[in-house]
Design a protein around this motif. Structure first.
Motif, mmCIF file in Angstrom:
data_model
loop_
_atom_site.group_PDB
_atom_site.id
_atom_site.type_symbol
_atom_site.label_atom_id
_atom_site.label_comp_id
_atom_site.label_asym_id
_atom_site.label_seq_id
_atom_site.Cartn_x
_atom_site.Cartn_y
_atom_site.Cartn_z
ATOM 1 N N CYS A 365 43.379 57.299 75.446
ATOM 2 C CA CYS A 365 43.407 57.340 77.359
ATOM 3 C C CYS A 365 43.766 58.967 77.631
ATOM 4 O O CYS A 365 43.310 59.327 78.592
ATOM 5 C CB CYS A 365 44.557 56.577 77.526
ATOM 6 N N LYS A 366 44.788 59.505 76.866
ATOM 7 C CA LYS A 366 45.143 60.829 77.304
ATOM 8 C C LYS A 366 43.768 61.906 77.461
ATOM 9 O O LYS A 366 43.993 62.734 78.252
ATOM 10 C CB LYS A 366 46.065 61.327 76.228
ATOM 11 N N TYR A 367 42.657 61.864 76.340
ATOM 12 C CA TYR A 367 41.959 62.719 76.275
ATOM 13 C C TYR A 367 40.503 62.055 76.963
ATOM 14 O O TYR A 367 39.280 62.644 76.551
ATOM 15 C CB TYR A 367 41.637 63.117 74.790
ATOM 16 N N SER A 368 40.740 61.078 77.796
ATOM 17 C CA SER A 368 39.445 60.630 78.256
ATOM 18 C C SER A 368 39.590 60.624 79.818
ATOM 19 O O SER A 368 40.676 60.338 80.457
ATOM 20 C CB SER A 368 39.387 59.256 77.855
ATOM 21 N N GLY A 369 38.634 61.371 80.523
ATOM 22 C CA GLY A 369 38.576 61.300 82.091
ATOM 23 C C GLY A 369 38.978 60.140 82.841
ATOM 24 O O GLY A 369 39.570 60.223 83.653
ATOM 25 N N ASP A 370 38.309 59.045 82.351
ATOM 26 C CA ASP A 370 38.598 57.900 83.086
ATOM 27 C C ASP A 370 39.799 56.918 82.551
ATOM 28 O O ASP A 370 40.174 56.081 83.051
ATOM 29 C CB ASP A 370 37.344 56.917 82.779
ATOM 30 N N ARG A 371 40.508 57.826 81.573
ATOM 31 C CA ARG A 371 41.903 57.083 80.925
ATOM 32 C C ARG A 371 41.704 55.450 80.268
ATOM 33 O O ARG A 371 42.579 54.758 80.799
ATOM 34 C CB ARG A 371 42.940 56.867 82.026
ATOM 35 N N LEU A 372 40.762 55.527 79.963
ATOM 36 C CA LEU A 372 40.105 53.817 79.379
ATOM 37 C C LEU A 372 39.998 53.985 77.714
ATOM 38 O O LEU A 372 39.587 55.106 77.110
ATOM 39 C CB LEU A 372 38.784 53.879 79.896
ATOM 40 N N SER A 373 40.462 53.253 77.230
ATOM 41 C CA SER A 373 40.540 52.720 75.716
ATOM 42 C C SER A 373 39.768 51.374 75.761
ATOM 43 O O SER A 373 40.478 50.497 76.090
ATOM 44 C CB SER A 373 41.781 53.083 74.987
ATOM 45 N N CYS A 374 38.862 51.268 74.890
ATOM 46 C CA CYS A 374 38.173 50.064 74.434
ATOM 47 C C CYS A 374 38.554 49.790 73.083
ATOM 48 O O CYS A 374 38.144 50.470 72.078
ATOM 49 C CB CYS A 374 36.693 50.179 74.554
ATOM 50 N N VAL A 375 39.238 48.553 72.646
ATOM 51 C CA VAL A 375 39.546 47.991 71.658
ATOM 52 C C VAL A 375 38.809 47.055 71.046
ATOM 53 O O VAL A 375 38.968 46.019 71.751
ATOM 54 C CB VAL A 375 41.167 47.845 71.545
ATOM 55 N N ARG A 409 48.101 70.623 66.701
ATOM 56 C CA ARG A 409 47.712 70.351 68.031
ATOM 57 C C ARG A 409 46.097 71.041 68.132
ATOM 58 O O ARG A 409 45.984 72.096 67.952
ATOM 59 C CB ARG A 409 48.700 71.049 69.203
ATOM 60 N N GLY A 410 45.060 70.141 68.703
ATOM 61 C CA GLY A 410 43.710 70.850 69.106
ATOM 62 C C GLY A 410 43.690 71.829 70.187
ATOM 63 O O GLY A 410 44.586 72.052 70.754
ATOM 64 N N GLY A 411 42.498 71.945 70.288
ATOM 65 C CA GLY A 411 41.975 72.808 71.574
ATOM 66 C C GLY A 411 42.254 72.142 72.830
ATOM 67 O O GLY A 411 42.334 73.066 73.740
ATOM 68 N N GLN A 412 42.229 70.964 72.829
ATOM 69 C CA GLN A 412 42.585 70.294 74.100
ATOM 70 C C GLN A 412 44.037 70.040 74.426
ATOM 71 O O GLN A 412 44.368 69.043 75.100
ATOM 72 C CB GLN A 412 41.831 69.130 74.142
ATOM 73 N N GLU A 413 44.995 70.812 73.669
ATOM 74 C CA GLU A 413 46.480 70.359 73.917
ATOM 75 C C GLU A 413 46.890 70.423 75.248
ATOM 76 O O GLU A 413 48.067 70.009 75.753
ATOM 77 C CB GLU A 413 47.292 71.206 73.017
ATOM 78 N N SER A 414 45.983 71.198 76.419
ATOM 79 C CA SER A 414 46.553 71.561 77.451
ATOM 80 C C SER A 414 46.314 70.228 78.404
ATOM 81 O O SER A 414 47.016 70.063 79.303
ATOM 82 C CB SER A 414 45.871 72.674 78.037
ATOM 83 N N MET A 415 45.322 69.465 77.700
ATOM 84 C CA MET A 415 45.213 68.171 78.544
ATOM 85 C C MET A 415 46.183 67.143 78.722
ATOM 86 O O MET A 415 46.558 66.351 79.526
ATOM 87 C CB MET A 415 43.772 67.433 78.245
ATOM 88 N N ALA A 416 47.286 67.116 77.773
ATOM 89 C CA ALA A 416 48.253 66.119 77.524
ATOM 90 C C ALA A 416 49.383 66.660 76.700
ATOM 91 O O ALA A 416 49.023 67.558 75.851
ATOM 92 C CB ALA A 416 47.446 64.912 76.887
#
Length: 456
Positions: A365-375, A409-416
């Motif tokens: 959810c953190k690294y998805s623009g729509d905040r969606l997780s499909c399980v 922490r990856g390159g997208q750490e600023s997102m969350a």
């Protein structure tokens, strides 16, 4: 007492007991043989004297004188002859009369034909002797001085052999025990060289199939477990000190800045808000580190129970949505309905699995623009399979390689926000449950985590 001495004493005592039993058997057999031989000698002497008397070749007085004279030099056999009706016909020494025959004894000899018995130290026999068509009762008694002297000599010989044998057994046992335990001294010396700073050292294993080899292997396994625990403790302390330094420094800086001079209420509120944010970050960090420490436990140290994965994921979804109302979580079954609910039931720890699944879903959810997780929940063979998918930013190959590295922490750490603990913790928990975890991701294409756990 050292093992070497104890082994020597035990082996010596056990072998000496067997040796003593063998010597005792030799003595008893010798005594039995002497006794039987002397009874035969008595019988021969009795027959000879009875025959001489009844045949009339030697008169009774002469036979008695010979007996009395011989008694001064040798243990002469005392013989008596009775008629069938218990009337005494001849006796070597009526005054001494070793046997002391009576009518009951005469009747017993007449019925049994031959008896053997002892009178004190004397051996005696009674026999029915037929001569000239008539039955006679003959008794004979004597002391086997020569035989007993030989037995006494035999006892001395056997006792000497026992003493010498026990001494030789002790010396031999000591040398053998010393040689057998010599490798143990090497193990003790090697173990003494292992310290906290050299815990990576291991004992040498010369032969893994013998007892010392098994002991060395078991000790090495113990050292490996201790080394893992030791490094885990050091790592935990290092992680805590390293990760807490930054939020503590920020918190101290905020408070110092707020106290430098008088400020407005709004400024104080902003400073307190930033301090509260730093405090919450430390709380989340501490919780993550404690959960990481729990995941380092061995499986037998953790309470396990049967858990249905669909019910657990429903609870996890509720837990996450209460904390993050903007997140969306979809639970999908690839099979319409499990033929057996055991296919999606695992043996696990409810608290740890909740942490692992929460971290995986929150990562989606953190690294998805729509905040969606499909399980997706499915099963195959002995595995229950969970897929956690998102359509977010994805990961580069470098980020994939380091995903499960602690504090990475990856390159997208600023997102969350995060501390780089969640993924490492999730993998440890899955492995603790004898499961497997894999990740498939491409930059800009989203990420899928695949978790396989053995179902019951």
């Amino acid at each position: 007492m050292k093992i070497r001495t104890a082994l020597t004493l035990k082996n010596t005592l056990a072998t000496a007991a067997v040796f003593l039993a063998c010597l005792a058997a030799v003595y008893l057999v010798s005594e039995h043989t002497r006794s039987r031989t002397f009874y035969h000698t008595l019988q021969s002497e009795a027959v000879t004297k009875a025959h001489l008397f009844l045949q009339g070749r030697v008169d009774a007085r002469t036979m008695q004188e010979i007996y009395l004279n011989n008694r001064n030099f040798i243990d002469e056999v005392e013989v008596a002859v009775y008629s069938a009706n218990a009337r005494m016909l001849y006796h070597d020494a009526i005054r001494s009369d070793i046997v002391k025959e009576d009518s009951a004894m005469i009747a017993r000899i007449r019925d049994l034909h031959r008896i053997e018995f002892r009178v004190g130290k004397y051996q005696a026999i009674g026999m029915l002797y037929r001569f000239g068509g008539e039955d006679y009762i003959v008794t004979a008694a004597a002391y086997d001085r020569y035989g007993h002297a030989n037995l006494a000599q035999l006892r001395m010989t056997l006792a000497t052999l026992l003493l010498i044998g026990v001494l030789l057994l002790f010396a031999t046992g000591y040398l053998l025990a010393r040689a057998a335990l010599q490798p143990m001294r090497g193990i003790v010396q090697q173990a003494g060289a292992i310290t906290a700073s050299r815990i990576d050292r291991r004992l040498p294993v010369k032969n893994a199939r013998d007892e010392l080899g098994e002991l060395a292997l078991a000790f090495n396994d113990l050292l490996a477990r201790l080394e893992t625990s030791f490094h885990a403790q050091k790592q935990f302390v290092s992680n805590v000190s390293h990760e807490l330094r930054t939020p503590l420094a920020a918190l101290i800086a905020e408070l110092d800045l707020a106290l430098q001079k008088e400020r407005s209420g709004e400024h104080y509120r902003r400073a307190m808000g930033r301090a509260l944010q730093d405090a919450r970050r430390m709380t989340r960090l501490i919780d993550g580190l404690l959960n990481l420490a729990k995941a380092d436990y061995r499986q037998e140290q953790i309470k396990m129970e049967e858990i249905r994965l669909d019910e657990l994921l429903l609870d996890v979804r509720s837990l996450i949505l209460r904390a993050h109302p903007d997140y969306r979580i979809e639970l999908l079954f690839e099979q319409e309905e499990a033929d057996d609910e055991r296919m999606i039931t695992v043996e696990g720890n409810l608290h740890l699995l909740t942490i692992a699944f929460t971290n995986l879903i929150e990562n989606n959810c953190k690294y998805s623009g729509d905040r969606l997780s499909c399980v997706h929940i499915s099963y195959w063979d002995q595995w229950a399979i969970l897929r956690f998918s998102d359509a977010g930013v994805g990961m580069t190959e470098e980020e994939l390689r380091n995903l499960f590295t602690l504090f990475y922490r990856g390159g997208q750490e600023s997102m969350a926000e995060g501390h780089g603990i969640g993924m490492a913790l999730a993998r440890k928990i899955v492995q603790l449950h004898r499961g497997r975890i894999a990740v498939h991701s491409e930059a800009g294409q989203g990420t899928t985590f695949v978790v396989e756990l053995p179902h019951v």
